[in-house]
Design a protein around this motif. Structure first.
Motif, PDB file in Angstrom:
ATOM      1  N   ASN A 143       0.823  -1.225   0.000  1.00 23.84           N
ATOM      2  CA  ASN A 143       0.000   0.000   0.000  1.00 23.84           C
ATOM      3  C   ASN A 143       0.853   1.270   0.000  1.00 23.84           C
ATOM      4  O   ASN A 143       0.486   2.270  -0.607  1.00 23.84           O
ATOM      5  N   ALA A 147       0.723   4.059  -3.016  1.00 24.41           N
ATOM      6  CA  ALA A 147       0.513   5.486  -2.732  1.00 24.41           C
ATOM      7  C   ALA A 147       1.670   6.314  -3.280  1.00 24.41           C
ATOM      8  O   ALA A 147       1.455   7.370  -3.893  1.00 24.41           O
ATOM      9  N   ASN A 151       1.214   9.047  -6.296  1.00 28.59           N
ATOM     10  CA  ASN A 151       1.410  10.457  -5.962  1.00 28.59           C
ATOM     11  C   ASN A 151       2.681  11.044  -6.590  1.00 28.59           C
ATOM     12  O   ASN A 151       2.644  12.103  -7.207  1.00 28.59           O
ATOM     13  N   TYR A 158      -3.538  13.994  -3.431  1.00 30.57           N
ATOM     14  CA  TYR A 158      -3.875  13.125  -2.290  1.00 30.57           C
ATOM     15  C   TYR A 158      -5.315  12.614  -2.413  1.00 30.57           C
ATOM     16  O   TYR A 158      -5.598  11.463  -2.142  1.00 30.57           O
ATOM     17  N   VAL A 161      -5.493   9.939  -5.107  1.00 34.99           N
ATOM     18  CA  VAL A 161      -4.885   8.688  -4.624  1.00 34.99           C
ATOM     19  C   VAL A 161      -5.854   7.993  -3.673  1.00 34.99           C
ATOM     20  O   VAL A 161      -6.061   6.781  -3.750  1.00 34.99           O
ATOM     21  N   ALA A 162      -6.468   8.786  -2.791  1.00 29.59           N
ATOM     22  CA  ALA A 162      -7.423   8.225  -1.828  1.00 29.59           C
ATOM     23  C   ALA A 162      -8.597   7.560  -2.544  1.00 29.59           C
ATOM     24  O   ALA A 162      -9.050   6.485  -2.153  1.00 29.59           O
ATOM     25  N   MET A 165      -7.330   4.278  -4.190  1.00 30.24           N
ATOM     26  CA  MET A 165      -7.028   3.224  -3.204  1.00 30.24           C
ATOM     27  C   MET A 165      -8.205   2.927  -2.271  1.00 30.24           C
ATOM     28  O   MET A 165      -8.116   2.029  -1.429  1.00 30.24           O
ATOM     29  N   VAL A 172      -3.808   8.303   3.207  1.00 31.97           N
ATOM     30  CA  VAL A 172      -2.834   8.504   2.123  1.00 31.97           C
ATOM     31  C   VAL A 172      -1.637   9.297   2.646  1.00 31.97           C
ATOM     32  O   VAL A 172      -0.474   8.953   2.386  1.00 31.97           O
TER      33      VAL A 172
END
Lengths: 196, 97
Positions: A143, A147, A151, A158, A161-162, A165, A172
């Motif tokens: 993970n 991330a 990024n 952010y 990415v959040a 994921m 994140v």
């Protein structure tokens, strides 16, 4: 955005099996998907193969796409999942090959090991250090690696990415902080070993 | 001094990611994707035809097994019931005597 269509219309075309919509989707996303796969897999051939697989999955499961997230996020999510699955599968194979080499009498079979990766987009003067950096990224937990790649290499925010994921923004932030700390430690150890 | 250079080296190495440029996709990727997709779709169509026939055959087999066992069981039960009745009459025959 995709040509002059808005996203719901484009998704409708994809769901109805429009070949030109498929072609357009490939044109728009192929570079993103290929680079994400390449950064996670650290191998050009594997990245090409998984990139194709990602698009096939997108076309096959477009009917399940409910539009709760953006199409880009959904495509990224499939690319990340497929790449991580592939990495896991390769690690399993490597472990199995190692076990076999221990227990079998004929241990001539070579154990697969990933060759050192040199990112094709690197400047010539940074070649050696990029190789070291990617080796360190590969040692990060799954993970944190995801991330960091999304990024720092894919330049996603952010929030993006959040969304990819499916975690919170604060998660994140924490993942990226820990990824950087771990990278510093791995690189520090490398520096110490190669100092003399 | 040594510590400083180590820290500098680590920071510089991590910062390399900012200088990385996105890689161009290998040539012919579009065609490869579409070919792979149509191949998979073709395979799925073939598979669905095979599975359709397999399901039909399974249902027929299930019906066959069920009807055989129902018919066989009922005729066997009849014989057994007859036998038990005979035994019963013989055993309690003294009552009628």
């Amino acid at each position: 955005m995709i040509s002059n269509l808005n996203e719901p219309d484009f998704i409708f075309l994809l769901k109805s099996g429009d070949t030109s919509a498929y072609q357009q989707l490939i044109t728009v996303y192929k570079k993103t998907v290929y680079n994400t796969c390449l950064n996670l897999l650290q191998n050009s051939e594997d990245a090409e193969d998984i990139c194709q697989e990602v698009f096939v999955t997108v076309f096959q499961s477009i009917h399940q796409f409910k539009g709760e997230s953006k199409l880009t996020t959904w495509v990224y999510r499939i690319a990340v999942t497929k790449s991580l699955d592939y990495v896991r599968m390769k690690k399993r194979k490597k472990r199995f090959g190692f076990m076999r080499s221990i227990f079998s009498e004929e241990s001539n079979e070579p154990i697969y090991d990933r060759p050192n990766f040199i990112h094709p987009g690197v400047l010539l003067e940074n070649k050696e250090r990029t190789e070291i950096l990617f080796r360190a990224i590969d040692q990060l937990p799954e993970n944190q690696k995801t991330a960091f790649v999304l990024n720092k290499l894919e330049q996603l925010s952010y929030v993006e990415v959040a969304e990819v994921m499916e975690v919170t923004v604060s998660s994140v932030e924490s993942l990226l902080f820990r990824a950087k700390q771990n990278l510093k430690k791995i690189l520090g150890d490398y520096y110490k070993e190669n100092e003399k | 001094m040594n510590m400083e250079s180590k820290e500098k080296w680590i920071e510089e190495t991590i910062d390399i990611v900012d200088a990385l440029s996105p890689v161009e996709v290998p040539e012919g990727m579009d065609a490869k994707i579409l070919a792979r997709f149509s191949m998979k779709r073709q395979r799925m169509i073939e598979m669905s035809a095979i599975s359709k026939w397999s399901i039909a055959a399974s249902i027929l087999l299930l019906i066959g097994i069920n009807s055989y066992s129902v018919l066989h069981y009922s005729s066997e039960k009849e014989i057994k019931t007859g036998e038990s009745n005979l035994l019963y009459t013989e055993y309690f025959s003294y009552i009628n005597q």
